[in-house]
Design a protein around this motif. Structure first.
Motif, PDB file in Angstrom:
ATOM      1  N   VAL A 149       0.800  -1.212   0.067  1.00 16.94           N
ATOM      2  CA  VAL A 149      -0.083   0.326  -0.014  1.00 16.94           C
ATOM      3  C   VAL A 149       1.148   1.303  -0.016  1.00 16.94           C
ATOM      4  O   VAL A 149       1.765   1.327   0.851  1.00 16.94           O
ATOM      5  CB  VAL A 149      -1.093  -0.131   1.306  1.00 16.94           C
ATOM      6  CG1 VAL A 149      -0.226  -0.105   2.560  1.00 16.94           C
ATOM      7  CG2 VAL A 149      -1.799   1.314   1.115  1.00 16.94           C
ATOM      8  N   LEU A 150       0.608   2.235  -0.988  1.00 14.92           N
ATOM      9  CA  LEU A 150       1.246   3.505  -1.125  1.00 14.92           C
ATOM     10  C   LEU A 150       0.453   4.585  -0.647  1.00 14.92           C
ATOM     11  O   LEU A 150      -0.833   4.539  -1.331  1.00 14.92           O
ATOM     12  CB  LEU A 150       1.948   3.608  -2.336  1.00 14.92           C
ATOM     13  CG  LEU A 150       2.409   4.838  -2.515  1.00 14.92           C
ATOM     14  CD1 LEU A 150       3.751   5.256  -1.673  1.00 14.92           C
ATOM     15  CD2 LEU A 150       2.809   5.170  -4.194  1.00 14.92           C
ATOM     16  N   ILE A 151       0.697   5.271   0.480  1.00 14.45           N
ATOM     17  CA  ILE A 151      -0.175   6.435   0.892  1.00 14.45           C
ATOM     18  C   ILE A 151       0.529   7.866   0.134  1.00 14.45           C
ATOM     19  O   ILE A 151       1.458   8.020   0.428  1.00 14.45           O
ATOM     20  CB  ILE A 151      -0.180   6.478   2.393  1.00 14.45           C
ATOM     21  CG1 ILE A 151      -0.913   5.212   2.799  1.00 14.45           C
ATOM     22  CG2 ILE A 151      -1.152   7.725   2.784  1.00 14.45           C
ATOM     23  CD1 ILE A 151      -0.357   4.538   3.964  1.00 14.45           C
ATOM     24  N   VAL A 152      -0.295   8.545  -0.424  1.00 15.10           N
ATOM     25  CA  VAL A 152       0.018   9.903  -0.835  1.00 15.10           C
ATOM     26  C   VAL A 152      -0.664  11.052  -0.202  1.00 15.10           C
ATOM     27  O   VAL A 152      -1.733  11.205  -0.165  1.00 15.10           O
ATOM     28  CB  VAL A 152      -0.327   9.844  -2.359  1.00 15.10           C
ATOM     29  CG1 VAL A 152       0.474  11.283  -2.840  1.00 15.10           C
ATOM     30  CG2 VAL A 152       0.006   8.596  -3.147  1.00 15.10           C
ATOM     31  N   GLY A 153       0.145  11.506   0.626  1.00 19.12           N
ATOM     32  CA  GLY A 153      -0.179  12.602   1.628  1.00 19.12           C
ATOM     33  C   GLY A 153       0.283  12.344   2.807  1.00 19.12           C
ATOM     34  O   GLY A 153      -0.073  11.052   3.471  1.00 19.12           O
ATOM     35  N   GLY A 154       0.575  13.230   3.544  1.00 17.80           N
ATOM     36  CA  GLY A 154       1.201  12.910   5.089  1.00 17.80           C
ATOM     37  C   GLY A 154       0.302  13.910   6.223  1.00 17.80           C
ATOM     38  O   GLY A 154       0.838  14.063   7.247  1.00 17.80           O
ATOM     39  N   GLY A 155      -0.928  14.151   5.690  1.00 14.67           N
ATOM     40  CA  GLY A 155      -1.708  14.841   6.801  1.00 14.67           C
ATOM     41  C   GLY A 155      -2.500  13.728   7.833  1.00 14.67           C
ATOM     42  O   GLY A 155      -2.013  12.692   7.905  1.00 14.67           O
ATOM     43  N   PRO A 156      -3.098  14.045   8.532  1.00 11.71           N
ATOM     44  CA  PRO A 156      -3.837  13.408   9.604  1.00 11.71           C
ATOM     45  C   PRO A 156      -4.489  12.021   8.887  1.00 11.71           C
ATOM     46  O   PRO A 156      -4.304  10.879   9.306  1.00 11.71           O
ATOM     47  CB  PRO A 156      -4.997  14.250  10.077  1.00 11.71           C
ATOM     48  CG  PRO A 156      -4.700  15.438  10.118  1.00 11.71           C
ATOM     49  CD  PRO A 156      -3.959  15.703   8.904  1.00 11.71           C
ATOM     50  N   ALA A 157      -5.061  11.972   7.494  1.00 17.36           N
ATOM     51  CA  ALA A 157      -5.659  10.857   7.209  1.00 17.36           C
ATOM     52  C   ALA A 157      -4.518  10.036   6.891  1.00 17.36           C
ATOM     53  O   ALA A 157      -4.527   8.678   6.790  1.00 17.36           O
ATOM     54  CB  ALA A 157      -6.413  11.480   5.814  1.00 17.36           C
ATOM     55  N   GLY A 158      -3.419  10.556   5.941  1.00 20.50           N
ATOM     56  CA  GLY A 158      -2.539   9.780   5.604  1.00 20.50           C
ATOM     57  C   GLY A 158      -1.592   9.105   6.759  1.00 20.50           C
ATOM     58  O   GLY A 158      -1.157   7.919   6.518  1.00 20.50           O
TER      59      GLY A 158
END
Length: 523
Positions: free
Chosen positions: A215-224
């Motif tokens: 799994v690759l998550i794009v974004g580093g805010g709370p959701a990421g």
């Protein structure tokens, strides 16, 4: 200057100092100079390794002070009193000048030490700016590591004449050898990459060579961050690529509705998020702005391409790129962005002391901005497009109690005007009468909500008419194996606590998708 509790805490930090530190203060007879001397005397009394000397006839900004280590060439200076958000910057600078090692990555430290040439950085900050410490701390560290680098951190509110002369209208603003180098939040890695022109290409090649992720998550805010933790806990190969870890939270001053935490601030919350993610086996890749999503055919990997040239592949992808401040999209807005048009009242408000400003937007953020600015500027005009303000009643009552605030509803902003260098006014139309009005002012603070960061997704996943990623109850997008969470999606109520839940749910959904498919990266 420092209370007893703060002195006790600072004394414990200064016990980590390994080398002598010479503080050289440049002062005059003004009140701020006396405050600075009181602060520096307090610091010198807390450690036998720290000495303080005072100069009154030198050519340095006053009040200011330099931090020096005998036998070393360190060009590090604070112009002003580094209190508020910048007190941490002062403590870190003392520790680093005193020989305490930085927590920065070893490879980045070596990059800094290897920089050739002469660099004089000057950073204009405000004590209320939550974005400024990242810049100040990064450049201070660089000045400690490399004798060819000098850095002066300047309190813009204290040196107003210089702010006017150099046309600084947003913080942090960074000058390098007299020319504007950058504006806004920048971390150590980003600054070094901008100086070391080959770094981006090297990093892109390094990332592109990485093995595919489950799994690759794009974004580093709370959701990421939540998605990364929940994915890693499942024992699958997890990567997180973000333009900046923390996302929009980094620009949030106060957080008072996160359940179980009575109050905190955005930068502190972002640090806690990153530390939690780092406690798990997550490959974090910063300074990566997504440019394209290339979905794979059934059973194939999905590819994400980034602005620096990197390309990463994964069996599943979670989109958590969040949102950014919404523009007014009127003539003059982009021309005078950071030259009077700004989006952060907490950061830039002190630069408009005694001036006239407008706030665009009558929601909670707009009304809160007007209330904060009223304590600093000469006059605030709040413009709201609708017939009534949309902010909470308690905020509206506070707003209407302020003598230097005027509220105009049914106002459609049509143009920001300026003299070619900075803002000098704003034009709006009265939606009820059709009359056109001109306001004379020096600053425009835009607070009209957020716009999802989905430009890079057009033509791949289904978007709403507002540009949000359409998701179902499980966070699934229109593309199998591609999920989304947080402010970038159609999920209502853009709140931190909701984004955390949605990110967790997206990770669980991605894991469920993996175990039900024959994705090639899954071990």
């Amino acid at each position: 200057m420092l209370d007893a509790a703060l002195k006790t805490q600072l004394k414990s930090y200064l016990e980590k100092v390994e080398h002598p530190i010479d503080i050289v203060a440049s002062v005059d007879e003004g009140d701020k100079s006396q405050e600075l001397l009181a602060l520096l005397n307090d610091i010198a009394e807390l450690s036998a390794r720290i000495t303080l000397s005072v100069r009154r006839d030198d050519a340095e900004r006053k009040p200011s002070f330099s931090l020096n280590r005998p036998g070393a060439r360190i060009g590090l200076r604070f112009a002003g009193l580094p209190m508020g958000h910048e007190f941490t910057s002062l403590v870190l600078a003392l520790l680093q000048v005193g020989g305490h090692p930085s927590k920065a990555a070893a490879e980045v430290i070596e990059q800094v030490r290897g920089l050739e040439g002469d660099y004089l950085f000057e950073t204009f900050f405000s004590l209320s700016c939550q974005n400024c410490p990242d810049v100040v701390q990064a450049l201070n560290l660089m000045a400690v590591l490399n004798p060819n680098i000098r850095h002066v951190a300047i309190d813009g509110a204290l040196f107003q004449a210089e702010v006017e002369q150099r046309q600084v209208m947003a913080v942090p603003t960074i000058f390098l050898n007299g020319q504007v180098f950058g504006q806004g939040r920048m971390g150590l890695e980003e600054i070094v990459a901008k100086l070391d022109t080959g770094a981006v290409k090297r990093e892109a090649a390094k990332l592109s060579a990485k093995a595919p992720y489950d799994v690759l998550i794009v974004g580093g805010g709370p959701a990421g961050a939540a998605a990364a933790i929940y994915a890693a806990r499942k024992g699958i190969r997890t990567g997180l690529a973000a333009e900046r870890f923390g996302g929009q939270v980094l620009d949030t001053l106060a957080i008072e509705n996160f359940i179980s935490v009575k109050e905190t601030d955005g930068p502190k919350f972002a640090v806690a998020l990153e530390e939690h993610v780092k406690a798990y086996d997550v490959d974090i890749m910063n300074l990566q702005r997504a440019e394209a999503l290339i979905p794979g055919k059934p059973g194939e990997l999905t590819e994400v391409r980034f602005a620096g040239g990197a390309a990463l592949k994964a069996s599943t992808v979670i989109i958590a790129t969040g949102a950014r401040w919404r523009d007014m999209n009127v003539p003059g807005e982009q021309v005078y962005r950071t030259k009077g048009v700004t989006y952060c009242p907490h950061c830039d408000g002190p630069l408009f002391k005694g001036k006239r400003v407008a706030v665009i937007g009558g929601g909670n953020s707009g009304v809160e901005a007007a209330i904060d600015l009223a304590g600093v500027v000469a006059h605030v005009t709040l413009l709201e497009f609708a017939a009534e303000l949309r902010a909470d009643a308690v905020l509206q009552r506070k707003l209407h109690s302020l003598p230097n605030v005027k509220v105009i509803t049914q106002a459609q902003t049509t143009e920001v005007t300026g003299d070619g260098h900075k803002v000098n006014g704003l034009t709006y139309t009265d939606r009820a009468s059709g009359e056109v009005h001109q306001l004379t002012l020096e600053g425009v603070f835009v607070q009209i909500g957020l716009l999802p960061n989905t430009d890079w997704l057009k033509g791949t996943v289904e978007l709403s008419r507002h540009g949000e990623v359409i998701v179902d109850a499980r966070g699934q997008t229109s593309v199998p194996g591609v999920f989304a969470a947080g402010d970038v999606t159609t999920v209502p109520y853009k709140q931190i606590v909701i984004a955390l839940g949605e990110g967790s749910k997206a990770a669980l959904s991605a894991f469920d998708h993996l175990i039900r498919s024959t994705a090639p990266a899954l071990a």
